[in-house]
Design an enzyme around this catalytic site. Structure first.
Site, PDB file in Angstrom:
ATOM      1  N   LYS A 136      -5.673   2.070   2.099  1.00 61.88           N
ATOM      2  CA  LYS A 136      -4.583   1.822   1.302  1.00 61.88           C
ATOM      3  C   LYS A 136      -4.388   2.850   0.472  1.00 61.88           C
ATOM      4  CE  LYS A 136      -2.313  -2.227  -1.070  1.00 61.88           C
ATOM      5  NZ  LYS A 136      -2.672  -3.516  -1.705  1.00 61.88           N
ATOM      6  N   SER A 164      -2.950 -10.192  -0.989  1.00 63.31           N
ATOM      7  CA  SER A 164      -2.344  -8.806  -0.425  1.00 63.31           C
ATOM      8  C   SER A 164      -3.502  -8.274   0.712  1.00 63.31           C
ATOM      9  CB  SER A 164      -2.195  -7.825  -1.497  1.00 63.31           C
ATOM     10  OG  SER A 164      -1.110  -7.803  -2.014  1.00 63.31           O
ATOM     11  N   SER A 210       0.651  -7.065  -0.035  1.00 64.23           N
ATOM     12  CA  SER A 210       0.978  -5.709  -0.228  1.00 64.23           C
ATOM     13  C   SER A 210       0.285  -4.890   0.928  1.00 64.23           C
ATOM     14  CB  SER A 210       0.865  -5.490  -1.495  1.00 64.23           C
ATOM     15  OG  SER A 210      -0.180  -5.182  -2.018  1.00 64.23           O
TER      16      SER A 210
HETATM   17  N1  GLN Z   1       2.069 -10.798  -2.832  1.00 64.03           N
HETATM   18  C1  GLN Z   1       1.681 -10.918  -4.594  1.00 64.03           C
HETATM   19  C2  GLN Z   1       2.533 -10.158  -5.345  1.00 64.03           C
HETATM   20  O1  GLN Z   1       3.462  -9.474  -5.002  1.00 64.03           O
HETATM   21  C3  GLN Z   1       0.374 -10.498  -4.313  1.00 64.03           C
HETATM   22  C4  GLN Z   1       0.066  -9.024  -4.334  1.00 64.03           C
HETATM   23  C5  GLN Z   1      -1.132  -8.391  -4.212  1.00 64.03           C
HETATM   24  O2  GLN Z   1      -2.118  -9.331  -4.114  1.00 64.03           O
HETATM   25  N2  GLN Z   1      -1.267  -7.070  -4.636  1.00 64.03           N
HETATM   26  O3  GLN Z   1       1.989  -9.896  -6.526  1.00 64.03           O
END
Ligand code: GLN
Length: 487
Positions: A81, A180, A156
């Site tokens: 990532k 995420s 994400s």
């Molecule tokens: N979807 C969540 C957010 O937008 C979690 C994102 C994540 O785990 N980095 O914050």
């Protein structure tokens, strides 16, 4: 060979490499070829360096030939990532702010993977600074779901999940702040594990919300995830929140007979908003565990309904502080036409950050400002403690919890224009981060439209070995993980 090379598991490929039937250069070349064939459609990668990957693979082959190097990932291409540092490679967080930034050093997980023999392959797309649930917030490109290119891969870590589903890596790394890793794993039909807070070092991970962030593995199977977790986990003095715990052999643990387990079904995770096909697939998985002799018990996590609200106070507060470093002075985007220091800050940040990142910084600054701190931030911290206590209470009676990972299968690109609708994608994953617990998503079926569905297993702190064993038992009896999208 029945399965194409790019869809083989880490375990299968390691055997081929160990017995000399395959070289790392051949494997890496196959992954590169596959990526070139499909990534124009999937768009999982922000960048990759073919020559560098092949040079790392050749070095692995040379180690093998010299009788050295038999780490668990020797010669295996691992995708990163694009928030995890690999020295000399781009590190963008899928943000204009870091579009031209190159990592000056390795993250601790990177050092560990290199020591295990891995080939550091490619930079995977994400929602900008890991804020989002669809990978549409990337400043560079949206990633698409390999099972249906009109749909999102989740986020994400959408690139990390999509690359695996599309055969563009053998295993990948993601980060999980509110879901995420698990949510994109569910939407792309792969395994994703968020470790207990403190098990894996965050040194060299671009910080989003430091009390919630954890790096974790994506893999095609639970066993592959166990191997990768074993390489990642361990105390690191460079991360003061990393914990010294005895590390079991996660892979060896899978074979040991541990069932039957006591499994809890949190009733708050099966209410309104849950897609009926997801509910049905999860019910079937629960029935499987019951059939193998596990005790299935309904439990209650009464503060669940506050999870999303608490998360969007704490995560935004922490991000407003963490992202203050991007000021256009030492690194990152700097506005061209600024005339003094304050002007540099304003214009660089206005140009460098996307809309969602700005929204979060503004929210976070608000909840931390005097007058609102007690009403929002402090209160959220208190409710966070109650949420953690809910889980610990449940673990008095059960070993682990079974829930859906995501309320729905993959949605259409562009479908969730309202930020709140996007935030609700995380209702089942966020509590785990607030409580600091380990959890994983394992494929448990498909919708009638052919989209993958994920089962979430939530475990006790630092009991990843048990969590993996529970998931492995299910996976062994099903073949969801052997299905691949036709691209
Ligand atoms: N979807 C969540 C957010 O937008 C979690 C994102 C994540 O785990 N980095 O914050």
């Amino acid at each position: 060979m029945s399965v194409e090379l790019h869809y083989q598991t880490l375990v299968e490929l390691a055997t081929l490499l160990d017995t000399g039937r395959l070289s790392s250069v051949e494997l890496t070349a196959a992954i590169i070829a596959r990526t070139k064939a499909v990534d124009a459609r999937v768009r999982a990668f922000n960048s990759f360096d073919e020559a560098d990957a092949l040079a790392q693979a050749a070095a692995s082959d040379a180690r093998r030939a010299a009788g050295q190097g038999r780490g668990p990932l020797e010669g295996i291409p691992v995708g990163f990532k694009d928030v995890i540092s690999v020295a000399g490679q781009p590190l963008t967080a899928s943000s204009k702010m870091l579009a031209n930034f190159v990592s000056p050093y390795d993250a601790t997980v990177t050092t560990r993977l290199k020591n295990a023999g891995a080939v550091c392959w490619g930079r995977l797309n994400l929602d900008e600074f890991a804020m989002g649930s669809s990978t549409e917030n990337s400043a560079f490109q949206p990633t698409r779901n390999p099972w249906d290119l009109t749909r999102v891969p989740g986020g994400s870590s959408g690139g990390s999940a999509a690359a695996l589903a599309a055969g563009e890596a053998v295993v990948t790394l993601g980060s999980d702040t509110g879901g995420s890793i698990r949510q994109p794993a569910a939407l792309c039909g792969v395994v994703g594990l968020k470790p207990t807070y403190g098990l894996v070092s965050r040194y060299g991970l671009i910080a989003f919300a430091s009390s919630l962030d954890q790096i974790g593995p994506f893999a095609r199977t639970v066993e592959d995830a166990a191997i990768l977790l074993g390489a990642l986990a361990g105390h690191d003095e460079r991360d003061s929140t990393s914990v010294k715990v005895e590390l079991p052999d996660y892979r060896a643990g899978l074979g040991r007979r541990q069932a039957p387990w006591r499994l809890g079904i949190p009733k708050e995770y099966f209410g309104a908003g849950l897609d009926p096909e997801v509910a049905a697939a999860v019910e079937k998985a629960i029935a499987y565990y019951r059939g193998m002799g596990c005790e299935i018990k309904e439990v209650s996590l009464p503060h669940t309904e506050y999870g999303v609200g608490v998360y969007y106070i704490i995560a935004t507060a922490e991000c407003s502080s963490n992202l203050a470093r991007y000021d256009g002075i030492r690194y990152g985007h700097r506005a061209q036409d600024a005339h003094d220091a304050v002007d540099i800050y304003f214009k660089s940040r206005a140009e460098g950050f996307g809309a969602e990142v700005k929204r979060r910084i503004i929210l976070g600054t608000y909840v931390l400002s005097s007058g609102y701190y007690d009403a929002y931030y402090l209160r959220a911290q208190k409710v966070r403690t109650l949420i953690r206590q809910d889980f610990l209470n449940a673990y008095q009676e059960v070993d682990a919890l079974l829930t859906p990972t995501s309320p729905t299968p993959a949605f259409k690109a562009g479908e969730k224009a309202d930020p709140l609708a996007m935030y609700l994608c995380d209702v089942y994953t966020i509590g785990v981060n607030l409580a600091g617990l380990p959890a994983l998503s394992v494929p448990c079926g498909f919708s009638s439209g052919g989209l993958p569905i994920g089962l979430q297993l939530i475990g006790q702190p630092f009991r990843e070995a048990q969590l993996l064993a529970i998931a492995h038992a299910y996976e062994q009896a099903h073949d969801w993980h052997q299905k691949h999208p036709s691209l």
